[in-house]
Design a protein around this motif. Structure first.
Motif, PDB file in Angstrom:
ATOM      1  N   ASN A 130      71.596  14.034  -5.834  1.00  0.00           N
ATOM      2  CA  ASN A 130      71.358  15.393  -6.296  1.00  0.00           C
ATOM      3  C   ASN A 130      70.329  15.406  -7.420  1.00  0.00           C
ATOM      4  O   ASN A 130      69.445  16.269  -7.463  1.00  0.00           O
ATOM      5  CB  ASN A 130      72.675  16.006  -6.777  1.00  0.00           C
ATOM      6  N   THR A 144      70.231  27.074   2.286  1.00  0.00           N
ATOM      7  CA  THR A 144      71.579  26.617   1.946  1.00  0.00           C
ATOM      8  C   THR A 144      72.640  27.357   2.768  1.00  0.00           C
ATOM      9  O   THR A 144      73.672  26.775   3.115  1.00  0.00           O
ATOM     10  CB  THR A 144      71.870  26.816   0.449  1.00  0.00           C
ATOM     11  N   LYS A 173      75.570  19.101  -3.783  1.00  0.00           N
ATOM     12  CA  LYS A 173      76.484  19.796  -4.703  1.00  0.00           C
ATOM     13  C   LYS A 173      77.682  20.345  -3.949  1.00  0.00           C
ATOM     14  O   LYS A 173      78.835  20.257  -4.415  1.00  0.00           O
ATOM     15  CB  LYS A 173      75.757  20.928  -5.423  1.00  0.00           C
ATOM     16  N   LYS A 174      77.457  20.892  -2.757  1.00  0.00           N
ATOM     17  CA  LYS A 174      78.536  21.416  -1.932  1.00  0.00           C
ATOM     18  C   LYS A 174      79.489  20.293  -1.527  1.00  0.00           C
ATOM     19  O   LYS A 174      80.719  20.449  -1.582  1.00  0.00           O
ATOM     20  CB  LYS A 174      77.940  22.090  -0.687  1.00  0.00           C
ATOM     21  N   GLY A 214      71.452  21.469  -2.827  1.00  0.00           N
ATOM     22  CA  GLY A 214      72.564  22.348  -2.460  1.00  0.00           C
ATOM     23  C   GLY A 214      73.607  21.649  -1.606  1.00  0.00           C
ATOM     24  O   GLY A 214      74.817  21.832  -1.800  1.00  0.00           O
TER      25      GLY A 214
END
Length: 311
Positions: free
Chosen positions: A242, A277, A32-33, A29
């Motif tokens: 990731n 997250t 990806k953020k 998470g």
């Protein structure tokens, strides 16, 4: 051999695997953020991210347990699993492009109901009072946690259609995990995931190429890429990281889906991952948490703990 490929499952307790799974989900998470904050919001960029991440996950799993044998059942289910995973990613990103982010996340979060109740409907698993109360608390928490932003895009029929597909695909991913690990081919865990990730990477790469040709490359993006080659390598490193997190998270989750009741496992993993997250967004990315969202977060923790420790 089976013993070598699945040593990790035999040597660790179920709580340890859950913790490692949640830690991997948190890592996924965060990366990806960070990627979405740095890179373009074009659809093709999201597909390339998913493609590289899935391919990395397949390589990691190949090194972590090998491929082993694969029955026709595992190959077919793996390809379908990969296609559904790609579909989920595509429709999720597309829904965020045309509709409100808060309610997109809310609708997709309800997919926990599909995977959680699959055990009761199809695998003769029981459903205790704690699971019922816990699921209700989590559903309420999803609603409270949904953020409303005046600048968000408005909902429309196209957005709702994309959300419903992403909702069904997300729930289907959990059900397919349970199907494979409830079958006589459960020992082909690594082969199943590798086939799924390679298939997903291929599907996403095809869509990315098609979209990239239509979207083109803006002047700002050209200047950005020429200005900082270091950024490109950083983004590649983020995608690879990731992928490693995705590999670990899916390997533990796939195994756990076969040894835990669905009504307990899926809400804990999905709810726990969302809690972590959210905390990471507040602590690392300085996002603000409203009073309503905080109450929702507390209810989610309560529901998760209730399902984890009571039957």
């Amino acid at each position: 051999s089976h013993c070598q490929a699945f040593m990790v499952e035999k040597d660790m307790s179920i709580p340890t695997k859950l913790i490692l799974s949640l830690a991997a989900a948190l890592g996924g998470g965060i990366t990806k953020k960070y990627y979405t904050d740095q890179e373009s919001t074009k659809l093709s960029g999201g597909f390339w991210f998913t493609a590289v991440s899935c391919l990395t996950a397949a390589v990691v799993l190949l090194c972590w347990g090998g491929f082993g044998s694969a029955s026709a059942f595992t190959v077919l289910l793996g390809v379908v699993f990969g296609a559904i995973t790609a579909l989920q990613g595509i429709t999720n990103i597309a829904a965020l492009q045309v509709g409100p982010m808060s309610y997109t996340s809310l609708i997709i979060s309800f997919s926990t109901l599909i995977s959680a109740q699959s055990g009761v409907l199809f695998f003769d698993e029981g459903l205790g009072w704690a699971q019922i109360v816990g699921i209700v608390l989590m559903l309420v928490s999803f609603i409270l946690a949904a953020k409303s932003d005046s600048g968000e895009k408005k909902a429309n029929v196209k957005w709702l259609f994309l959300c419903l597909i992403a909702f069904a695909a997300t729930g289907g991913i959990g059900v397919m995990q349970k199907v494979h690990q409830s079958s006589v081919y459960r020992n082909e865990l690594n082969a199943f995931l590798i086939i799924a990730f390679v298939s997903s990477a291929v599907f996403c790469a095809i869509f990315a190429l098609l979209l990239k040709r239509r979207e083109g490359l803006s002047t700002n993006e050209k200047e950005k890429r020429n200005k900082s080659r270091m950024l490109i390598w950083l983004l590649i490193g983020i995608m690879v990281t990731n992928g490693a997190c995705v590999a670990a998270n899916n390997k533990f989750n796939l195994y756990l889906s076969g040894v835990m009741d669905s009504a307990i496992f899926f809400p804990i993993v999905n709810g726990g991952g969302l809690v972590l997250t959210t905390l990471a967004a507040v602590l690392l990315f300085k996002e603000k948490l409203s009073k309503k969202s905080f109450i929702g977060l507390c209810l989610m923790v309560a529901g998760t703990l209730l399902m984890a420790f009571f039957k």
